[in-house]
Write an enzyme that holds these catalytic residues in place. Structure first.
Site, PDB file in Angstrom:
ATOM      1  N   GLU A   1      76.023  51.133   7.319  1.00 50.96           N
ATOM      2  CA  GLU A   1      75.441  49.871   7.825  1.00 50.96           C
ATOM      3  C   GLU A   1      74.124  49.516   7.124  1.00 50.96           C
ATOM      4  O   GLU A   1      73.119  49.224   7.782  1.00 50.96           O
ATOM      5  CB  GLU A   1      75.249  49.941   9.345  1.00 50.96           C
ATOM      6  CG  GLU A   1      76.562  50.025  10.093  1.00 50.96           C
ATOM      7  CD  GLU A   1      76.449  49.849  11.603  1.00 50.96           C
ATOM      8  OE1 GLU A   1      75.333  49.853  12.150  1.00 50.96           O
ATOM      9  OE2 GLU A   1      77.514  49.699  12.246  1.00 50.96           O
TER      10      GLU A   1
ATOM     11  N   GLU B   1      84.209  51.954  11.662  1.00 51.67           N
ATOM     12  CA  GLU B   1      83.729  52.066  13.050  1.00 51.67           C
ATOM     13  C   GLU B   1      84.352  50.934  13.831  1.00 51.67           C
ATOM     14  O   GLU B   1      84.149  49.758  13.479  1.00 51.67           O
ATOM     15  CB  GLU B   1      82.199  51.974  13.148  1.00 51.67           C
ATOM     16  CG  GLU B   1      81.495  53.235  12.703  1.00 51.67           C
ATOM     17  CD  GLU B   1      79.988  53.189  12.906  1.00 51.67           C
ATOM     18  OE1 GLU B   1      79.507  52.568  13.884  1.00 51.67           O
ATOM     19  OE2 GLU B   1      79.291  53.789  12.067  1.00 51.67           O
TER      20      GLU B   1
HETATM   21  O1  AHR Z   1      78.585  54.455  16.666  1.00 50.08           O
HETATM   22  C1  AHR Z   1      77.287  54.198  17.117  1.00 50.08           C
HETATM   23  C2  AHR Z   1      76.454  53.476  16.075  1.00 50.08           C
HETATM   24  O2  AHR Z   1      76.960  52.179  15.901  1.00 50.08           O
HETATM   25  C3  AHR Z   1      76.462  54.048  14.687  1.00 50.08           C
HETATM   26  O3  AHR Z   1      75.523  55.046  14.524  1.00 50.08           O
HETATM   27  C4  AHR Z   1      76.139  52.873  13.828  1.00 50.08           C
HETATM   28  O4  AHR Z   1      76.703  52.968  12.548  1.00 50.08           O
HETATM   29  C5  AHR Z   1      76.651  51.684  14.612  1.00 50.08           C
HETATM   30  O5  AHR Z   1      75.709  50.688  14.715  1.00 50.08           O
END
Ligand code: AHR
Length: 504
Positions: A178, A297
Site C-alpha cells: 500500500e 488483501e
Molecule cells: O489488513 C489490515 C491492514 O489493512 C493492512 O496492514 C494494510 O495493508 C491494510 O490497510
C-alpha cells in the site's frame, strides 16, 4: 427491500464457453505481524494446543481445510517498517522493537524461517513482502539471497547457519505494501514508488531469475489517486513485474443490507478498470509482456475500525481489528469469490485478509478456536472451484438497491474441471425474504449427477457464530437436485449461499 414478484431464475451453462483456467492462487491468505494474527493466533507456545514448535495444532487443522494455496507475509502496514534480519537467527538474540504501524511491541520470536515451517505445515507456498518504506533495494535483494541463495555467499550462509540448509525457493514476492497510502511508513508518490520498485525488482531478479514480482497498486478504489497511481507505477515497472495488486475492504457501515449484498458489482468494476489500465500500459509500452492482477488483501472490515481497534499501546499481540463476521458478511465473501471466477482471465492471485484473529475466518483464545461465518464459503470455493471458469448466462428477477440501482436477485458462477470429470456451481440468493427457484440448463455436456450440495443460510443477516454458539452460520449438506433431460431445478432459501458439486 423491494423485489420483483417473480421468484424464478434460469441459469444456462455451456462448458465450451470458457473464461479462463482458474488460478489456484486466488485461494490464498494473508498473515501479518499485527494484533493476534501471528502471536496467539498461529504461534502460541503457551497454548495447550501448541505443537513442539509452538504452532497451534487446532489452527493448523482448520487452515488445512481452507487450503490456502499461498500465504502473504509479513504485512501489511507492518512490512514498511520491518527489518527482516531482526526475525532470523537464535531467538534469544532477536531484538524487541516498536512496531510503528500498529503501535505494538514486536518481539521477533516469529520470523522468516518460522513462517516457512508454518507454510509447510499448511501446504501453502510462501509469498514474501519486501519493505519499500524504510527498507532499501539492497535489503530486498539480501532477503532474496537469504531465502533462495545457494551456499557460498553471506546471506545464503547466514540461512544455513540458522539451521536451514536447503533454500526456501520463495517464488512470489510483493514489492512493498500500500505505498499509495499516506498512512504507510515511507509512503511514496506513484513515480517515486514505480522507480524504486523497478530497481528493487531488478536486483531481486538478479539474485534469482525464477521469482515472480507483485507491484503495489491502489489500496482501494476509493483512493483519490486511483487509478492514476496504478498507471504511473505500472508504466515505470511494467517489464519487471508479473502482477499488479489491489486491496479492498467491504463495508456495511450504513446498514444498507440490500446494497451491501450487491457489492459484487463494485468488485467487478474495480477489476475492470485495472484490467483496462493493464491493457493501456501494455499498448503504450509496445510490450509483449503480460501483467495480471493480484487482489492480495480483500475481506469485509468495518465494525472493528475504531481508534482502539487500530493501536496496540506498545504491547505484544494486542487485540486489534478482531471483526466478528455474520451471515451477510459470508454472503459478500461468497460473491467476491464468484467474481474471482468470472474475472479469472485477469485475476490470478487473491489473498483473504487475514487468516487468524485479525479480520479473519478463525478466532482463538488460548484454549479454544472458533470458525466464523466467512470460513464456510471460502472453504467451499477452495475445495470445489477447479479447472476452468465458465461464462454462464443468468436470467434473474431484479431488486432495487440505493447504491447500485436494480440488481439481479441471484449471483452465480460456475467451474468445469474436464480432467477430473467435475463441475461446480455457486449461487448466492441476495433476497432477505424470498426463496428462489432456479432452473439449471446445460447446453452441451450435462452432469451425470450431483455428488453433493452445501448451503450457508439463515434468517437473520446479522447472525454470527460465538464460542457459546459456534454453529449459527455453518455450511450444511442439503438435498442434491436431480438432473434429467439436460436440466435440473432447485429452490434456494433467502439469504443463502449454495455450492453444488457435480460429476461430469
Ligand atoms: O489488513 C489490515 C491492514 O489493512 C493492512 O496492514 C494494510 O495493508 C491494510 O490497510
Amino acid at each position: 427491500m423491494s423485489t420483483s414478484k417473480l421468484s424464478r431464475s434460469k441459469v444456462s451453462i455451456d462448458t465450451n464457453r470458457v473464461i479462463s483456467p482458474i488460478s489456484p492462487l486466488v485461494f490464498s491468505g494473508f498473515a501479518e505481524h499485527m494484533g493476534r494474527m501471528i502471536y496467539d493466533g498461529i504461534y502460541d507456545p503457551a497454548s495447550p494446543h501448541a505443537d513442539e514448535s509452538g504452532l497451534r495444532k487446532d489452527v493448523l487443522a482448520a487452515l488445512r481445510e481452507l487450503n490456502f494455496r499461498s500465504i502473504r507475509y509479513p504485512g501489511g502496514n507492518f512490512l514498511s517498517g520491518y527489518r527482516w534480519e531482526d526475525g532470523v537467527g537464535p531467538r534469544d538474540q532477536r531484538p524487541a522493537r516498536r512496531d510503528l504501524a500498529w503501535q505494538s511491541l514486536e518481539t521477533n520470536q516469529f520470523g522468516t524461517n518460522e513462517f516457512m515451517d508454518f507454510c509447510k505445515q499448511v501446504n501453502a507456498q510462501p509469498m514474501l513482502g519486501v519493505n519499500m518504506g524504510t527498507g532499501t533495494i539492497q535489503d530486498a535483494s539480501n532477503l532474496v539471497e537469504y531465502c533462495n541463495g545457494t551456499p557460498g555467499t553471506k546471506y545464503a550462509d547466514m540461512r544455513i547457519a540458522h539451521g536451514y540448509r536447503d533454500p526456501h525457493n520463495v517464488k512470489l514476492w510483493c514489492l512493498g505494501n500500500e505505498m499509495d497510502g499516506p498512512w504507510q511508513i515511507g509512503h511514496l508518490e506513484a513515480d517515486e514508488y514505480g522507480r524504486k520498485a523497478r530497481e528493487a525488482a531488478k536486483m531481486m531478479r538478479w539474485q534469482d531469475d525464477s521469482i515472480e514480482l507483485i507491484l503495489c497498486g491502489s489500496s482501494s478504489s476509493l483512493m483519490p489517486t486511483y487509478p492514476e497511481w496504478d498507471r504511473v507505477a505500472l508504466e515505470l515497472a511494467w517489464e519487471q513485474v508479473n502482477y499488479h495488486s489491489l486491496h479492498y475492504y467491504a463495508s456495511n457501515e450504513k446498514n444498507d443490507t440490500p446494497s451491501f449484498l450487491a457489492l459484487s458489482t463494485e468488485f467487478e468494476a474495480f477489476l475492470d478498470t485495472l484490467a483496462g489500465t493493464l491493457r493501456y500500459v501494455k499498448a503504450k509500452r509496445r510490450s509483449k509482456h503480460d501483467v495480471y492482477l493480484s487482489w492480495d488483501e480483500w475481506n469485509v472490515w468495518y465494525k472493528a475500525r475504531g481508534r482502539s481497534d487500530m493501536e496496540g499501546k506498545w504491547t505484544p499481540s494486542p487485540h486489534l481489528i478482531e471483526e466478528v463476521y455474520n451471515l451477510e458478511d459470508a454472503l459478500v465473501v461468497a460473491q467476491w469469490m464468484n467474481v474471482f471466477l468470472r474475472k479469472s482471465d485477469v485475476l490470478k492471485i487473491a489473498c483473504l485478509a487475514q487468516a487468524v484473529n485479525v479480520i479473519a475466518p478463525i478466532l482463538t483464545t488460548r484454549d479454544a478456536m472458533l470458525k466464523q461465518s466467512i470460513y464456510y464459503p471460502f472453504m467451499l470455493f477452495s475445495k470445489l472451484a477447479a479447472g476452468t471458469a465458465l461464462d454462464i448466462s443468468v436470467n434473474a428477477p431484479m431488486y432495487h438497491t440505493a447504491q447500485f440501482g436494480d440488481m439481479p436477485l441471484i449471483d452465480v458462477s460456475a467451474s468445469y474441471d474436464e480432467a477430473n470429470h467435475a463441475g461446480a456451481i455457486f449461487i448466492v440468493n441476495r433476497s432477505l425474504t424470498e426463496s428462489m427457484t432456479i432452473d439449471l440448463n446445460w447446453l452441451d455436456c450435462v452432469p451425470q449427477s450431483f455428488k453433493a450440495a452445501y448451503q450457508v443460510a439463515g434468517t437473520d443477516p446479522k447472525a454470527a457464530n460465538s464460542y457459546e454458539n459456534p454453529n449459527q452460520i455453518v455450511s450444511v449438506p442439503v438435498a442434491v437436485p436431480q438432473v434429467s433431460d439436460k436440466s435440473a431445478t432447485l429452490t434456494v432459501p433467502p439469504l443463502s449461499f449454495t455450492a453444488l458439486d457435480a460429476v461430469m
